[in-house]
Motif scaffolding. Sequence first.
Motif, PDB file in Angstrom:
ATOM      1  N   ALA A  56      34.170  -7.407   9.770  1.00  0.00           N
ATOM      2  CA  ALA A  56      33.839  -8.593  10.547  1.00  0.00           C
ATOM      3  C   ALA A  56      32.509  -9.152  10.053  1.00  0.00           C
ATOM      4  CB  ALA A  56      33.745  -8.260  12.038  1.00  0.00           C
ATOM      5  N   GLU A  57      32.327 -10.443  10.263  1.00  0.00           N
ATOM      6  CA  GLU A  57      31.084 -11.108   9.896  1.00  0.00           C
ATOM      7  C   GLU A  57      30.264 -11.383  11.141  1.00  0.00           C
ATOM      8  OE1 GLU A  57      29.360 -15.204   7.830  1.00  0.00           O
ATOM      9  OE2 GLU A  57      31.522 -14.854   7.868  1.00  0.00           O
ATOM     10  N   ILE A  58      28.965 -11.143  11.026  1.00  0.00           N
ATOM     11  CA  ILE A  58      28.018 -11.435  12.089  1.00  0.00           C
ATOM     12  C   ILE A  58      27.193 -12.640  11.658  1.00  0.00           C
ATOM     13  CG2 ILE A  58      26.308  -9.826  11.157  1.00  0.00           C
ATOM     14  CD1 ILE A  58      25.478  -9.173  13.983  1.00  0.00           C
ATOM     15  N   GLY A  59      26.801 -13.471  12.617  1.00  0.00           N
ATOM     16  CA  GLY A  59      25.945 -14.613  12.309  1.00  0.00           C
ATOM     17  C   GLY A  59      25.258 -15.128  13.554  1.00  0.00           C
ATOM     18  N   SER A 110      25.754  -3.867  18.157  1.00  0.00           N
ATOM     19  CA  SER A 110      26.091  -2.875  19.180  1.00  0.00           C
ATOM     20  C   SER A 110      27.503  -3.097  19.719  1.00  0.00           C
ATOM     21  CB  SER A 110      25.066  -2.948  20.313  1.00  0.00           C
ATOM     22  OG  SER A 110      25.402  -2.086  21.357  1.00  0.00           O
ATOM     23  N   TYR A 111      27.849  -4.349  19.969  1.00  0.00           N
ATOM     24  CA  TYR A 111      29.179  -4.683  20.469  1.00  0.00           C
ATOM     25  C   TYR A 111      30.250  -4.286  19.451  1.00  0.00           C
ATOM     26  CZ  TYR A 111      32.947  -7.536  22.489  1.00  0.00           C
ATOM     27  OH  TYR A 111      34.132  -7.971  23.027  1.00  0.00           O
ATOM     28  N   ALA A 112      30.007  -4.585  18.164  1.00  0.00           N
ATOM     29  CA  ALA A 112      30.966  -4.237  17.112  1.00  0.00           C
ATOM     30  C   ALA A 112      31.152  -2.726  17.011  1.00  0.00           C
ATOM     31  CB  ALA A 112      30.507  -4.805  15.772  1.00  0.00           C
ATOM     32  N   LEU A 122      30.360  -4.450   8.989  1.00  0.00           N
ATOM     33  CA  LEU A 122      29.886  -5.807   9.243  1.00  0.00           C
ATOM     34  C   LEU A 122      29.314  -6.374   7.960  1.00  0.00           C
ATOM     35  CD1 LEU A 122      27.972  -5.454  12.634  1.00  0.00           C
ATOM     36  CD2 LEU A 122      30.222  -6.478  12.245  1.00  0.00           C
ATOM     37  N   VAL A 123      29.503  -7.674   7.775  1.00  0.00           N
ATOM     38  CA  VAL A 123      28.843  -8.387   6.699  1.00  0.00           C
ATOM     39  C   VAL A 123      28.088  -9.564   7.296  1.00  0.00           C
ATOM     40  CG1 VAL A 123      30.502  -7.709   4.920  1.00  0.00           C
ATOM     41  CG2 VAL A 123      30.828  -9.854   6.162  1.00  0.00           C
ATOM     42  N   GLY A 129      26.112 -17.601  18.260  1.00  0.00           N
ATOM     43  CA  GLY A 129      26.276 -16.300  17.640  1.00  0.00           C
ATOM     44  C   GLY A 129      27.731 -16.128  17.263  1.00  0.00           C
ATOM     45  N   LYS A 130      27.973 -15.258  16.276  1.00  0.00           N
ATOM     46  CA  LYS A 130      29.375 -15.025  15.913  1.00  0.00           C
ATOM     47  C   LYS A 130      29.583 -13.590  15.495  1.00  0.00           C
ATOM     48  CE  LYS A 130      29.525 -16.337  11.025  1.00  0.00           C
ATOM     49  NZ  LYS A 130      30.177 -17.192  10.042  1.00  0.00           N
TER      50      LYS A 130
END
Length: 167
Positions: free
Chosen positions: A88-91, A113-115, A124-125, A78-79
């Motif tokens: 920030a980017e989520i993945g 949720s953390y972000a 987020l993107v 996860g990222k």
Amino acid sequence: MQLNSSRLSYKKLTKADAAHYSAMAMNSEVMRYITGRALEADDIQERFETMIITNDKQAEIGFYKVYEKKGNTFIGLGKLVFINGHTAEIGYSLLPQFWGKKYASEIAGFFISYARRLSYINELVAVVNPENDASKKLLSNFGFTWFETGFVNELPAEIHRLQLHKK
């Protein structure tokens, strides 16, 4: 730093995790929507080193190995990483034997949720291969909306975004 969701545990990648990343990156099923193909050893090493450098620079966020709490089994990555400013980017990516268990939803939900708890991340993107309908649906379920279509690392990509906090 170790973080947890209901069924999963998240630990930042370290140099000792090269074998976990290699297992993911050499798997053509896993990499189908990420790079379009399994990676060769040189590409794996280069990408992994970039992840470790990113983790060293970003104390609260970065690239994470993901484990099932029950049995402590490695299932994927996860990222949550900075792109620029307050974005920030989520993945996420999972080994194929863990597909269909709603782990991708749990990982995405956890990092969203953390972000939200980090006041310095306003948006987020997520970068998605246009053919990856499952990920597009998952992101939509969390409130992400399509932003633009283009290319990332020479591959077709859709950018989806989610506003967290007002800028």
